[in-house]
Scaffold this active site. Structure first.
Site, PDB file in Angstrom:
ATOM      1  N   ASN A 284      40.596  11.164  49.174  1.00  0.00           N
ATOM      2  CA  ASN A 284      41.253   9.972  49.708  1.00  0.00           C
ATOM      3  C   ASN A 284      42.226   9.478  48.646  1.00  0.00           C
ATOM      4  O   ASN A 284      41.812   8.898  47.643  1.00  0.00           O
ATOM      5  CB  ASN A 284      40.196   8.902  50.028  1.00  0.00           C
ATOM      6  CG  ASN A 284      40.830   7.604  50.484  1.00  0.00           C
ATOM      7  OD1 ASN A 284      42.049   7.528  50.720  1.00  0.00           O
ATOM      8  ND2 ASN A 284      40.017   6.561  50.589  1.00  0.00           N
ATOM      9  N   TRP A 285      43.488   9.729  48.889  1.00  0.00           N
ATOM     10  CA  TRP A 285      44.500   9.381  47.873  1.00  0.00           C
ATOM     11  C   TRP A 285      44.786   7.885  47.815  1.00  0.00           C
ATOM     12  O   TRP A 285      45.469   7.424  46.906  1.00  0.00           O
ATOM     13  CB  TRP A 285      45.802  10.135  48.157  1.00  0.00           C
ATOM     14  CG  TRP A 285      45.752  11.614  47.927  1.00  0.00           C
ATOM     15  CD1 TRP A 285      44.665  12.362  47.569  1.00  0.00           C
ATOM     16  CD2 TRP A 285      46.857  12.536  48.042  1.00  0.00           C
ATOM     17  NE1 TRP A 285      45.014  13.692  47.448  1.00  0.00           N
ATOM     18  CE2 TRP A 285      46.360  13.816  47.736  1.00  0.00           C
ATOM     19  CE3 TRP A 285      48.192  12.393  48.383  1.00  0.00           C
ATOM     20  CZ2 TRP A 285      47.166  14.959  47.748  1.00  0.00           C
ATOM     21  CZ3 TRP A 285      49.001  13.529  48.405  1.00  0.00           C
ATOM     22  CH2 TRP A 285      48.488  14.793  48.089  1.00  0.00           C
ATOM     23  N   LYS A 286      44.334   7.148  48.809  1.00  0.00           N
ATOM     24  CA  LYS A 286      44.607   5.699  48.875  1.00  0.00           C
ATOM     25  C   LYS A 286      46.121   5.461  48.776  1.00  0.00           C
ATOM     26  O   LYS A 286      46.894   6.269  49.284  1.00  0.00           O
ATOM     27  CB  LYS A 286      43.800   4.958  47.812  1.00  0.00           C
ATOM     28  CG  LYS A 286      42.300   5.332  47.891  1.00  0.00           C
ATOM     29  CD  LYS A 286      41.388   4.501  47.050  1.00  0.00           C
ATOM     30  CE  LYS A 286      39.943   4.946  47.253  1.00  0.00           C
ATOM     31  NZ  LYS A 286      38.975   4.159  46.521  1.00  0.00           N
TER      32      LYS A 286
ATOM     33  N   HIS B 195      37.028   2.536  55.839  1.00  0.00           N
ATOM     34  CA  HIS B 195      36.904   2.509  54.385  1.00  0.00           C
ATOM     35  C   HIS B 195      36.652   1.079  53.904  1.00  0.00           C
ATOM     36  O   HIS B 195      37.185   0.127  54.475  1.00  0.00           O
ATOM     37  CB  HIS B 195      38.168   3.077  53.724  1.00  0.00           C
ATOM     38  CG  HIS B 195      37.942   3.331  52.268  1.00  0.00           C
ATOM     39  ND1 HIS B 195      38.041   2.329  51.327  1.00  0.00           N
ATOM     40  CD2 HIS B 195      37.565   4.437  51.594  1.00  0.00           C
ATOM     41  CE1 HIS B 195      37.748   2.838  50.135  1.00  0.00           C
ATOM     42  NE2 HIS B 195      37.456   4.114  50.275  1.00  0.00           N
TER      43      HIS B 195
ATOM     44  N   GLU C  90      37.779  -0.588  51.549  1.00  0.00           N
ATOM     45  CA  GLU C  90      38.979  -1.369  51.210  1.00  0.00           C
ATOM     46  C   GLU C  90      39.649  -1.907  52.471  1.00  0.00           C
ATOM     47  O   GLU C  90      40.219  -2.998  52.465  1.00  0.00           O
ATOM     48  CB  GLU C  90      39.943  -0.494  50.387  1.00  0.00           C
ATOM     49  CG  GLU C  90      39.402  -0.266  48.984  1.00  0.00           C
ATOM     50  CD  GLU C  90      39.743   1.090  48.394  1.00  0.00           C
ATOM     51  OE1 GLU C  90      40.698   1.734  48.840  1.00  0.00           O
ATOM     52  OE2 GLU C  90      39.006   1.514  47.478  1.00  0.00           O
TER      53      GLU C  90
ATOM     54  N   GLU D 178      29.568   5.310  51.343  1.00  0.00           N
ATOM     55  CA  GLU D 178      30.247   4.900  50.115  1.00  0.00           C
ATOM     56  C   GLU D 178      29.750   3.519  49.696  1.00  0.00           C
ATOM     57  O   GLU D 178      30.261   2.497  50.183  1.00  0.00           O
ATOM     58  CB  GLU D 178      31.765   4.844  50.328  1.00  0.00           C
ATOM     59  CG  GLU D 178      32.383   6.166  50.707  1.00  0.00           C
ATOM     60  CD  GLU D 178      33.869   6.210  50.358  1.00  0.00           C
ATOM     61  OE1 GLU D 178      34.257   7.084  49.573  1.00  0.00           O
ATOM     62  OE2 GLU D 178      34.635   5.365  50.855  1.00  0.00           O
TER      63      GLU D 178
ATOM     64  N   GLY E  24      35.402   3.323  42.561  1.00  0.00           N
ATOM     65  CA  GLY E  24      36.395   3.013  41.538  1.00  0.00           C
ATOM     66  C   GLY E  24      35.822   2.321  40.320  1.00  0.00           C
ATOM     67  O   GLY E  24      36.564   1.806  39.483  1.00  0.00           O
TER      68      GLY E  24
ATOM     69  N   SER F 142      32.907   7.170  42.869  1.00  0.00           N
ATOM     70  CA  SER F 142      32.926   7.674  41.489  1.00  0.00           C
ATOM     71  C   SER F 142      32.361   9.088  41.348  1.00  0.00           C
ATOM     72  O   SER F 142      31.703   9.397  40.351  1.00  0.00           O
ATOM     73  CB  SER F 142      32.214   6.702  40.545  1.00  0.00           C
ATOM     74  OG  SER F 142      32.897   5.454  40.518  1.00  0.00           O
TER      75      SER F 142
ATOM     76  N   GLY G 180      37.911   9.589  45.532  1.00  0.00           N
ATOM     77  CA  GLY G 180      39.089   8.753  45.308  1.00  0.00           C
ATOM     78  C   GLY G 180      39.826   9.199  44.058  1.00  0.00           C
ATOM     79  O   GLY G 180      40.599  10.165  44.072  1.00  0.00           O
ATOM     80  N   GLY G 181      39.602   8.506  42.970  1.00  0.00           N
ATOM     81  CA  GLY G 181      40.350   8.730  41.732  1.00  0.00           C
ATOM     82  C   GLY G 181      40.459  10.187  41.311  1.00  0.00           C
ATOM     83  O   GLY G 181      41.552  10.659  40.966  1.00  0.00           O
TER      84      GLY G 181
HETATM   85  P1  13P Z   1      36.443   6.712  43.702  1.00  0.00           P
HETATM   86  O1  13P Z   1      36.087   8.171  43.745  1.00  0.00           O
HETATM   87  O2  13P Z   1      37.708   6.430  42.960  1.00  0.00           O
HETATM   88  O3  13P Z   1      35.284   5.862  43.264  1.00  0.00           O
HETATM   89  O4  13P Z   1      36.757   6.278  45.228  1.00  0.00           O
HETATM   90  C1  13P Z   1      35.863   6.601  46.217  1.00  0.00           C
HETATM   91  C2  13P Z   1      36.481   6.280  47.513  1.00  0.00           C
HETATM   92  O5  13P Z   1      36.729   5.130  47.834  1.00  0.00           O
HETATM   93  C3  13P Z   1      36.823   7.394  48.410  1.00  0.00           C
HETATM   94  O6  13P Z   1      37.137   6.944  49.677  1.00  0.00           O
END
Ligand code: 13P
Length: 249
Positions: free
Chosen positions: A9-11, A94, A96, A166, A172, A212, A233-234
């Protein structure tokens, strides 16, 4: 044997040049045949990703879509728009989107219904906040998230659903759920699906863990019996890191 999946997920990261670089790097790695890999760029980069990944074993997912087919929804994108550019998968729910953009279990129920009806595959995200885990209400909360958005769907619809647990406190933050915490929740989710549907459906649904996941912890998390992969994510923004995770089964 369930599918093993790793999705990035590149956000709101990666413009055109950055997308080009990252996808070029990703496609230089070989991918095991028993792992399905997805990337989810921003809307503006979806066509670019579909075109660059044509013929490659990496699928493209969107990060959101609207429940409506068309109309007065400024700034929004419909499932037919996604399908029209070759995107068959969408991330919904998600944390967010829930916390920053007001998505609720009810509004997600509507998005899920549209996506299912329109033949999209869904990566459905859910999970508790830290306060809920501390109060020991995380199982109830997750049950409610799943119940409202998904549990009225007919069994056949679950062929289009991938779940992604999640825990918000792990997103994050560098703090992951322990493999045991992930396993405990994933087993709970299967139990609830079995109670609402049946054992076969519960056994077959793919449940990803997100929060994470990094090259140094993916193997341990993915080794849990009810964890079928990760939503990253990251670490999905770096091709080498992401590919270590893809190969961590
Ligand atoms: P991180 O891997 O950066 O914690 O993000 C997880 C995420 O929100 C994937 O959708």
């Amino acid at each position: 044997m369930r599918n093993q999946i790793v999705a990035g997920n590149w956000k709101m990261n990666n413009n055109t040049a950055e997308t080009e670089l990252l996808l070029t790097n990703l496609t230089q790695h070989s991918i095991r045949e028993d792992v399905s890999v997805y990337v989810a760029p921003a809307f503006t980069q979806l066509s670019q990703a579909v075109s660059m990944l044509n013929g490659q074993p990496i699928k493209v997912a969107a990060q959101n879509m609207n429940a409506a087919a068309s109309g007065a929804h400024t700034g929004e994108v419909s499932s037919s728009m996604l399908k029209g550019i070759g995107v068959q998968t969408v991330i919904l729910g998600h944390s967010e989107r829930r916390s920053l953009y007001g998505e609720t279990n009810e509004s997600l129920k509507a998005k899920v219904a549209t996506a299912i009806e329109d033949g999209m595959e869904i990566i459905f995200c859910f999970g508790e906040e830290l306060s809920e885990r501390k109060e020991n209400t995380h199982f109830d909360l997750v049950k409610e998230q799943l119940f409202t958005a998904l549990f009225e769907l007919p069994s056949e619809a679950w062929n289009q659903i991938i779940l992604a647990y999640e825990p918000v406190w792990a997103i994050g933050t560098g703090e992951t759920a322990s493999p045991e915490q992930a396993q405990e929740m994933h087993a709970f989710i299967r139990k609830e699906i079995e109670a609402n549907y049946d054992a076969a459906l519960a056994e077959n649904v793919v449940i990803l863990y997100g929060g994470s996941v990094k090259p140094n912890n993916a193997k341990e998390i993915f080794s849990m019996v009810d964890v079928d992969g990760g939503l990253i994510g990251g670490a999905s923004l770096n091709a080498d890191d992401f590919m270590v995770i893809v190969n961590a089964f």
